[in-house]
Design a protein around this motif. Structure first.
Motif, mmCIF file in Angstrom:
data_model
loop_
_atom_site.group_PDB
_atom_site.id
_atom_site.type_symbol
_atom_site.label_atom_id
_atom_site.label_comp_id
_atom_site.label_asym_id
_atom_site.label_seq_id
_atom_site.Cartn_x
_atom_site.Cartn_y
_atom_site.Cartn_z
ATOM 1 N N TRP A 122 16.616 0.324 -13.450
ATOM 2 C CA TRP A 122 16.244 0.792 -12.118
ATOM 3 C C TRP A 122 14.794 1.271 -12.072
ATOM 4 O O TRP A 122 14.167 1.232 -11.012
ATOM 5 N N LEU A 123 14.245 1.685 -13.224
ATOM 6 C CA LEU A 123 12.827 2.070 -13.263
ATOM 7 C C LEU A 123 11.925 0.859 -13.016
ATOM 8 O O LEU A 123 10.881 0.974 -12.377
ATOM 9 N N PHE A 124 12.345 -0.301 -13.521
ATOM 10 C CA PHE A 124 11.565 -1.520 -13.298
ATOM 11 C C PHE A 124 11.575 -1.903 -11.820
ATOM 12 O O PHE A 124 10.626 -2.493 -11.323
ATOM 13 N N MET A 125 12.658 -1.562 -11.137
ATOM 14 C CA MET A 125 12.728 -1.827 -9.699
ATOM 15 C C MET A 125 11.606 -1.086 -8.972
ATOM 16 O O MET A 125 10.988 -1.621 -8.052
ATOM 17 N N ILE A 126 11.334 0.125 -9.398
ATOM 18 C CA ILE A 126 10.254 0.911 -8.786
ATOM 19 C C ILE A 126 8.906 0.267 -9.095
ATOM 20 O O ILE A 126 8.091 0.033 -8.204
ATOM 21 N N ALA A 127 8.689 -0.030 -10.374
ATOM 22 C CA ALA A 127 7.380 -0.526 -10.809
ATOM 23 C C ALA A 127 7.077 -1.913 -10.256
ATOM 24 O O ALA A 127 5.982 -2.156 -9.739
ATOM 25 N N LEU A 128 8.030 -2.814 -10.347
ATOM 26 C CA LEU A 128 7.769 -4.204 -9.977
ATOM 27 C C LEU A 128 7.752 -4.443 -8.471
ATOM 28 O O LEU A 128 7.177 -5.420 -8.011
ATOM 29 N N ALA A 129 8.379 -3.563 -7.719
ATOM 30 C CA ALA A 129 8.393 -3.724 -6.257
ATOM 31 C C ALA A 129 7.306 -2.875 -5.597
ATOM 32 O O ALA A 129 7.339 -2.652 -4.388
ATOM 33 N N PHE A 130 6.356 -2.401 -6.388
ATOM 34 C CA PHE A 130 5.222 -1.622 -5.877
ATOM 35 C C PHE A 130 5.664 -0.417 -5.048
ATOM 36 O O PHE A 130 5.020 -0.046 -4.076
ATOM 37 N N GLY A 131 6.790 0.166 -5.429
ATOM 38 C CA GLY A 131 7.269 1.372 -4.763
ATOM 39 C C GLY A 131 8.127 1.133 -3.544
ATOM 40 O O GLY A 131 8.756 2.057 -3.037
ATOM 41 N N SER A 156 5.124 5.537 6.058
ATOM 42 C CA SER A 156 3.901 4.885 5.570
ATOM 43 C C SER A 156 3.702 3.530 6.237
ATOM 44 O O SER A 156 2.576 3.181 6.624
ATOM 45 N N MET A 157 4.766 2.773 6.387
ATOM 46 C CA MET A 157 4.646 1.457 7.021
ATOM 47 C C MET A 157 4.266 1.588 8.498
ATOM 48 O O MET A 157 3.470 0.795 9.010
ATOM 49 N N VAL A 158 4.825 2.576 9.164
ATOM 50 C CA VAL A 158 4.461 2.806 10.568
ATOM 51 C C VAL A 158 2.984 3.172 10.663
ATOM 52 O O VAL A 158 2.252 2.657 11.520
ATOM 53 N N VAL A 215 -3.577 7.536 5.419
ATOM 54 C CA VAL A 215 -2.398 8.332 5.070
ATOM 55 C C VAL A 215 -1.238 7.416 4.680
ATOM 56 O O VAL A 215 -0.499 7.687 3.721
ATOM 57 N N GLY A 216 -1.083 6.308 5.393
ATOM 58 C CA GLY A 216 -0.033 5.347 5.057
ATOM 59 C C GLY A 216 -0.221 4.764 3.669
ATOM 60 O O GLY A 216 0.742 4.589 2.911
ATOM 61 N N THR A 217 -1.476 4.472 3.319
ATOM 62 C CA THR A 217 -1.775 3.937 1.988
ATOM 63 C C THR A 217 -1.441 4.962 0.910
ATOM 64 O O THR A 217 -0.842 4.628 -0.122
ATOM 65 N N VAL A 218 -1.813 6.202 1.151
ATOM 66 C CA VAL A 218 -1.493 7.267 0.194
ATOM 67 C C VAL A 218 0.030 7.407 0.057
ATOM 68 O O VAL A 218 0.553 7.598 -1.050
ATOM 69 N N GLY A 219 0.743 7.277 1.165
ATOM 70 C CA GLY A 219 2.207 7.358 1.121
ATOM 71 C C GLY A 219 2.816 6.258 0.268
ATOM 72 O O GLY A 219 3.731 6.502 -0.525
ATOM 73 N N LEU A 220 2.306 5.031 0.409
ATOM 74 C CA LEU A 220 2.819 3.923 -0.406
ATOM 75 C C LEU A 220 2.506 4.121 -1.886
ATOM 76 O O LEU A 220 3.345 3.847 -2.751
ATOM 77 N N ILE A 221 1.308 4.607 -2.164
ATOM 78 C CA ILE A 221 0.943 4.868 -3.561
ATOM 79 C C ILE A 221 1.825 5.982 -4.133
ATOM 80 O O ILE A 221 2.265 5.915 -5.283
ATOM 81 N N ALA A 222 2.116 6.976 -3.305
ATOM 82 C CA ALA A 222 2.997 8.061 -3.754
ATOM 83 C C ALA A 222 4.392 7.528 -4.061
ATOM 84 O O ALA A 222 5.028 7.943 -5.038
#
Length: 200
Positions: free
Chosen positions: A21-30, A63-65, A78-85
């Motif tokens: 499940w950790l790879f799901m986070i990393a490979l799907a860019f969050g 973030s997408m909104v 702010v949306g970009t920072v949210g996606l990176i977070a």
């Protein structure tokens, strides 16, 4: 549950296999951070994982909104920072909680607990069948002794010795059940059984 070197459920391979499940986070860019935390929540019923899953999902949506606004605005930043977070923060969060997840998953996969859950499910199914269709339950052998499907015992047909083998029953209580049962021509239901025998 503490990790034991001899415990095959907690070998290095097991830990890697249960950390996908950790790879799901990393490979799907969050974008799937919420799903990774949600997976652990569904598997273990640990509420903090569900709260984290909902929080990450909300962060992704917000973030997408914000990213849908015109380029160069503060909303896009702010949306970009949210996606990176969600991506980096979610991955670090997942790594930090990985040990807890593995502990919860190893308990979930304990063969003794699985066997106990299976027995409880069978007991419930047997009790439902005995109530809904007593003749079919009798034909299936439900209630004849504790070794039959569901582990139920028919207190209206079991001997004192069979009753004495049940958890919490003594030979004396088994004899008392048989005596009372014969006097009243059988018990109608569990409440009747408990009330007549003055059980807690």
């Amino acid at each position: 549950m503490r990790r034991m070197a001899s415990d095959p459920r907690r070998s290095n391979w097991w830990e890697l296999e249960h950390s996908w499940w950790l790879f799901m986070i990393a490979l799907a860019f969050g974008f799937l951070t919420w799903a990774a935390f949600g997976y652990i929540w569904v598997r273990t019923k640990a509420h903090e994982w569900g709260v984290a899953a909902v929080a990450y999902l909300a962060l992704i949506v917000v973030s997408m909104v914000l990213l849908s606004h015109e380029r160069g605005t503060w909303e896009v930043g702010v949306g970009t920072v949210g996606l990176i977070a969600c991506w980096a923060g979610g991955f670090v969060h997942g790594l930090a909680w990985r040990g807890r997840a593995l502990d919860l998953l190893s308990v979930d996969e304990d063969p003794r607990l699985r066997a106990a859950r299976r027995r409880l499910a069978q007991r419930t199914e047997a009790a439902d069948l005995a109530q809904a269709n007593p003749s079919l339950a009798r034909e299936a052998g439900i209630g004849r002794d504790a070794d039959t499907f569901g582990g139920l015992v028919d207190v209206n047909g079991a001997s004192a010795e069979e009753l004495a083998q049940l958890p919490g029953f003594s030979v004396e209580l088994g004899r008392r059940v048989v005596e009372v049962r014969e006097k009243i021509d059988g018990f109608d239901n569990v409440d009747d059984f408990a009330n007549i025998l003055d059980l807690p």
